[in-house]
Scaffold this active site. Structure first.
Site, PDB file in Angstrom:
ATOM      1  N   ASP A  48       0.842  -1.202   0.000  1.00 11.79           N
ATOM      2  CA  ASP A  48       0.000   0.000   0.000  1.00 11.79           C
ATOM      3  C   ASP A  48       0.877   1.252   0.000  1.00 11.79           C
ATOM      4  OD1 ASP A  48       0.884  -0.084   2.598  1.00 11.79           O
ATOM      5  OD2 ASP A  48      -1.091   0.185   3.523  1.00 11.79           O
ATOM      6  N   SER A  49       2.195   1.046   0.020  1.00 11.14           N
ATOM      7  CA  SER A  49       3.134   2.164  -0.201  1.00 11.14           C
ATOM      8  C   SER A  49       2.891   2.787  -1.575  1.00 11.14           C
ATOM      9  CB  SER A  49       4.584   1.692  -0.077  1.00 11.14           C
ATOM     10  OG  SER A  49       4.816   0.550  -0.880  1.00 11.14           O
ATOM     11  N   ASP A  87      -1.049  -6.436  -0.300  1.00  4.30           N
ATOM     12  CA  ASP A  87      -0.946  -5.765   0.999  1.00  4.30           C
ATOM     13  C   ASP A  87      -2.315  -5.212   1.386  1.00  4.30           C
ATOM     14  OD1 ASP A  87       0.445  -4.857   3.172  1.00  4.30           O
ATOM     15  OD2 ASP A  87       1.245  -3.069   2.176  1.00  4.30           O
ATOM     16  N   LYS A 117      -0.676  -9.708   3.073  1.00  2.00           N
ATOM     17  CA  LYS A 117       0.096  -9.247   4.239  1.00  2.00           C
ATOM     18  C   LYS A 117      -0.745  -8.214   4.985  1.00  2.00           C
ATOM     19  CE  LYS A 117       3.434  -5.946   3.920  1.00  2.00           C
ATOM     20  NZ  LYS A 117       2.901  -4.941   4.855  1.00  2.00           N
ATOM     21  N   GLU A 119      -0.635  -5.587   8.749  1.00  2.00           N
ATOM     22  CA  GLU A 119       0.206  -5.026   9.800  1.00  2.00           C
ATOM     23  C   GLU A 119      -0.383  -5.295  11.188  1.00  2.00           C
ATOM     24  OE1 GLU A 119       0.843  -0.843   9.061  1.00  2.00           O
ATOM     25  OE2 GLU A 119       1.482  -1.188   6.989  1.00  2.00           O
ATOM     26  N   GLU A 186      10.096  -4.811   9.887  1.00  2.00           N
ATOM     27  CA  GLU A 186      10.535  -3.559   9.266  1.00  2.00           C
ATOM     28  C   GLU A 186      11.185  -2.667  10.303  1.00  2.00           C
ATOM     29  OE1 GLU A 186       7.588  -1.433   6.970  1.00  2.00           O
ATOM     30  OE2 GLU A 186       8.872   0.336   6.778  1.00  2.00           O
TER      31      GLU A 186
HETATM   32  O1  KIV Z   1       3.370  -1.028   1.614  1.00  2.00           O
HETATM   33  C1  KIV Z   1       4.514  -1.498   1.604  1.00  2.00           C
HETATM   34  O2  KIV Z   1       5.270  -1.393   0.639  1.00  2.00           O
HETATM   35  C2  KIV Z   1       4.949  -2.156   2.809  1.00  2.00           C
HETATM   36  C3  KIV Z   1       6.409  -2.162   3.027  1.00  2.00           C
HETATM   37  C4  KIV Z   1       6.794  -0.897   3.708  1.00  2.00           C
HETATM   38  C5  KIV Z   1       6.817  -3.318   3.766  1.00  2.00           C
HETATM   39  O3  KIV Z   1       4.175  -2.603   3.583  1.00  2.00           O
END
Ligand code: KIV
Length: 290
Positions: A48-49, A87, A117, A119, A186
């Site tokens: 989600d970056s 993500d 994934k 968090e 991270e």
């Molecule tokens: O969104 C993303 O790219 C991430 C990384 C910072 C691990 O979660």
């Protein structure tokens, strides 16, 4: 196109068994996915970056499931064989296990992901358990978790103190016990990452800025190539300055068009004389007054 075999969960565990580090990169679009496929990257994270790197937001929080699905589909088209991880964006899993399962399912059904994934630590163990029970491989994410950057006090090292480090170690165990097949650490100290890796029984530990002792490494693609104009974090190694190459090219293009140096003869197409003469005749006839 590379002919490599599809990377599957057993492929990743086999690498861990043999002590071969796993490679993992973020990716958000088709052409980059194509290059990552050719380079033989094991895992791809559509993070989600992308809210920051591709959409220009100041954080990851405005990113929606629809944003994620659209980019993940493009990545899958460019890389059919990498182990693809979607993500879970902000508020796609925090509210309940049910929303978590439904949104994780979208990644699998609509974007052909191999895993998701999310968090968070022990407080997210029930979400990991529910997603795993639905048959979807899940990865946890501990340490610096960008969706909670406000409560973490900014983009900084997590687990510097013994108590905070102990909490991260406990969280990792809780996620593993809930069924996470992998955990991303991270920006935690290398020795905390080492302890978690040594204690992991059936869980792959990946490092982003957390040192060399994990089972593999993740980096943000834009950081590798100087493509994010706002900053490059210390944990990133820059393998080439593509941002500089692109800016130089763009400046030259503007200069050449303005000075009538582009296009050159090789950049456009002509027409046969006979066709051109016929065209002139047609136009002249059309222009004749009645
Ligand atoms: O969104 C993303 O790219 C991430 C990384 C910072 C691990 O979660």
């Amino acid at each position: 196109m590379s002919e490599r075999k599809k990377v599957l969960l057993p492929t990743l565990f086999k690498k861990v068994e043999k002590g071969e580090p796993i490679t993992w990169l973020t990716c958000y679009d088709y052409p980059t996915a194509y290059f990552q496929e050719q380079a033989g990257v094991d895992m791809i994270l559509v993070g989600d970056s992308l809210g920051m790197t591709m959409l220009g937001y100041d954080s990851t929080l405005p990113v929606t499931m629809n944003d994620m699905i659209r980019h993940t589909q493009a990545v899958r088209r460019g890389s059919p064989n990498a182990f693809l991880v979607g993500d879970m964006p902000y508020m796609s899993y925090q509210a309940s296990s049910e929303t978590a399962v439904l949104n994780a399912g979208r990644f699998m059904a609509e974007a052909a992901c191999d895993a998701i994934k999310l968090e968070g630590g022990a407080e997210m163990a029930d979400r990991i358990a529910a997603i795993t029970a639905a048959g979807i491989p899940a990865i946890g994410h501990l340490g610096l978790t960008p969706q909670s950057v406000s409560s973490l006090g900014g983009f900084r090292l997590q687990g510097k103190g013994a108590l905070q480090a102990k909490k991260i170690i406990d969280d990792a165990k809780a996620l593993e016990e809930a069924g996470a097949f992998a955990i991303l650490l991270e920006l935690v100290p290398d020795r905390v990452c080492q302890i978690i890796t040594e204690r992991a029984e059936n869980c792959i530990i990946m490092s982003l800025g957390s040192g060399p002792h994990a089972h593999g490494q993740l980096l943000i693609y834009h950081d590798l190539f100087g493509l994010y104009p706002k900053f490059t974090p210390k944990m990133a190694k820059v393998y080439g300055n593509a941002g500089e190459v692109i800016l130089n090219g763009l400046t030259q293009y503007v200069h050449e068009v303005q000075n009538k140096e582009f296009p050159e003869r090789s950049h456009y197409f002509g027409m046969k004389n006979a066709e051109y003469d016929e065209l002139v005749k047609l136009l002249e006839e059309e222009d004749k007054p009645f």
